[in-house]
Design an enzyme around this catalytic site. Structure first.
Site, PDB file in Angstrom:
ATOM      1  N   LEU A 132       0.860  -1.180   0.000  1.00 21.01           N
ATOM      2  CA  LEU A 132       0.000   0.000   0.000  1.00 21.01           C
ATOM      3  C   LEU A 132       0.899   1.234   0.000  1.00 21.01           C
ATOM      4  O   LEU A 132       1.994   1.215   0.578  1.00 21.01           O
ATOM      5  CB  LEU A 132      -0.903   0.036   1.241  1.00 21.01           C
ATOM      6  CG  LEU A 132      -1.943  -1.087   1.381  1.00 21.01           C
ATOM      7  CD1 LEU A 132      -2.637  -0.979   2.736  1.00 21.01           C
ATOM      8  CD2 LEU A 132      -2.963  -1.028   0.257  1.00 21.01           C
ATOM      9  N   ASP A 133       0.424   2.309  -0.625  1.00 20.96           N
ATOM     10  CA  ASP A 133       1.142   3.576  -0.545  1.00 20.96           C
ATOM     11  C   ASP A 133       1.295   3.994   0.919  1.00 20.96           C
ATOM     12  O   ASP A 133       0.477   3.636   1.774  1.00 20.96           O
ATOM     13  CB  ASP A 133       0.383   4.676  -1.285  1.00 20.96           C
ATOM     14  CG  ASP A 133       0.314   4.446  -2.788  1.00 20.96           C
ATOM     15  OD1 ASP A 133       1.129   3.657  -3.303  1.00 20.96           O
ATOM     16  OD2 ASP A 133      -0.560   5.049  -3.432  1.00 20.96           O
ATOM     17  N   ARG A 134       2.334   4.781   1.198  1.00 21.92           N
ATOM     18  CA  ARG A 134       2.606   5.235   2.571  1.00 21.92           C
ATOM     19  C   ARG A 134       1.355   5.825   3.219  1.00 21.92           C
ATOM     20  O   ARG A 134       1.045   5.542   4.384  1.00 21.92           O
ATOM     21  CB  ARG A 134       3.742   6.261   2.559  1.00 21.92           C
ATOM     22  CG  ARG A 134       3.993   6.922   3.914  1.00 21.92           C
ATOM     23  CD  ARG A 134       5.077   7.979   3.805  1.00 21.92           C
ATOM     24  NE  ARG A 134       6.373   7.352   3.629  1.00 21.92           N
ATOM     25  CZ  ARG A 134       7.173   6.978   4.624  1.00 21.92           C
ATOM     26  NH1 ARG A 134       6.789   7.163   5.884  1.00 21.92           N
ATOM     27  NH2 ARG A 134       8.340   6.425   4.391  1.00 21.92           N
ATOM     28  N   THR A 136      -1.825   5.426   2.381  1.00 28.14           N
ATOM     29  CA  THR A 136      -3.036   4.613   2.272  1.00 28.14           C
ATOM     30  C   THR A 136      -3.060   3.648   3.445  1.00 28.14           C
ATOM     31  O   THR A 136      -2.044   3.007   3.753  1.00 28.14           O
ATOM     32  CB  THR A 136      -3.065   3.831   0.946  1.00 28.14           C
ATOM     33  OG1 THR A 136      -3.070   4.753  -0.141  1.00 28.14           O
ATOM     34  CG2 THR A 136      -4.293   2.941   0.853  1.00 28.14           C
TER      35      THR A 136
END
Length: 300
Positions: A132-134, A136
């Protein structure tokens, strides 16, 4: 790691059977050259051995070497599911999935390695299945050994693996109750971290269901059918509904401190235990407050 099966079927090479169970060519080489063992009916055998109906197979894999580049970082984190093969965590926003060059070693991968050491896991190698993105939040999957990793990798873009996100998006116009966004995504020529819709990009498919909306905002449940970097953020910005708080793709200023995106639902087939794993992670506090502020009741 130790695995056992009883073979049922016509004559078949042992190597072919092991590939059916998820072993890659590289893993079979490790079994042969790096300390693994294969037994058929309690006798050690080569992978060319011809199996017969009723044969019992036992595989002891070679010890996995944990990457020295992933430094253990002890920190509590919410665990949503755990068995001998998989660990599913609820990643907070603001925490990276994996360590990056020049940044602190406090990613989820660092935390999971410390957890594996603390719990005396048989393998302390970190296998990241989904990232996951930082900024998110939500469900993130780790495998506890290489076979579990390769088996789940096979599922990632199949009917057996479902990953759904909740997003809060701006809404100058009404979204369909159910819709698809089919737009190719490529890397921006101006900034390598940014992705753009581009004719030369990779095919990308996003499905969404609108859970609630009004004249200025909408809550959507999103299913990815491809796994491009920033796919949800890029696709919704491209159709005029960028995510709240997304300073990379939303030019409309707002006070939310991150992209309003949360991995809320995960379902997959546990191939080694032959069962379904179905998990939900509720909206984190910041997104729940934003949805209340926007008058968007999020029920899914």
């Amino acid at each position: 790691m130790r695995f056992e099966w009883q073979y049922e079927g016509p004559p078949l090479k042992l190597a072919a059977f092991l590939k059916q169970q998820g072993f890659s060519r590289a893993q079979l080489k490790k079994l042969r050259y790096q300390g693994g063992f294969i037994f058929v009916n309690k006798r050690q055998r080569h992978t060319a051995y011809p199996l017969r109906n009723g044969d019992r197979i036992l595989v002891q894999t070679a010890p996995e070497q944990a990457a020295a580049s992933v430094v253990p970082y002890e920190h509590e984190f919410p665990i949503c599911y755990e068995d001998d093969d998989y660990l599913v965590v609820n990643k907070p926003a603001g925490v990276a999935s994996i360590p990056a060059v020049g940044r602190r070693n406090d990613s989820m991968a660092n935390m999971v390695k410390a957890y594996l050491i603390k719990t005396h896991a048989e393998s302390q190698a970190v296998h990241v299945v989904t990232r996951l993105d930082r900024d998110t939040s939500g469900l993130m999957v780790f495998a506890k050994h290489s076979l579990a990793h390769s088996l789940l990798d096979r599922q990632l873009h199949s009917e057996n693996f479902l990953k759904q996100y909740l997003a809060l998006v701006t809404s100058k116009s009404l979204l369909s109750a159910h819709g698809w966004i089919v737009l190719p995504i490529g890397v921006s020529t101006g900034f390598y971290m940014r992705r753009v819709v581009s004719e030369t990009g990779k095919p990308s498919v996003t499905e969404y269901q609108t859970l609630a909306q009004n004249s200025h905002a909408a809550a959507v449940l999103v299913t990815l059918h491809t796994g491009r970097t920033h796919q949800i953020r890029v696709h919704f910005a491209a159709i005029g509904h960028p995510l709240f708080g997304d300073d990379l793709y939303n030019r409309q200023a707002d006070d939310f401190k991150r992209q309003a995106l949360h991995c809320a639902h995960l379902r997959f087939w546990q191939p080694l235990q032959k069962k379904w794993v179905d998990l939900h992670a509720p909206l984190p506090t910041d997104m729940a407050k934003l949805s209340d502020h926007l008058h968007l009741p999020v029920v899914y």
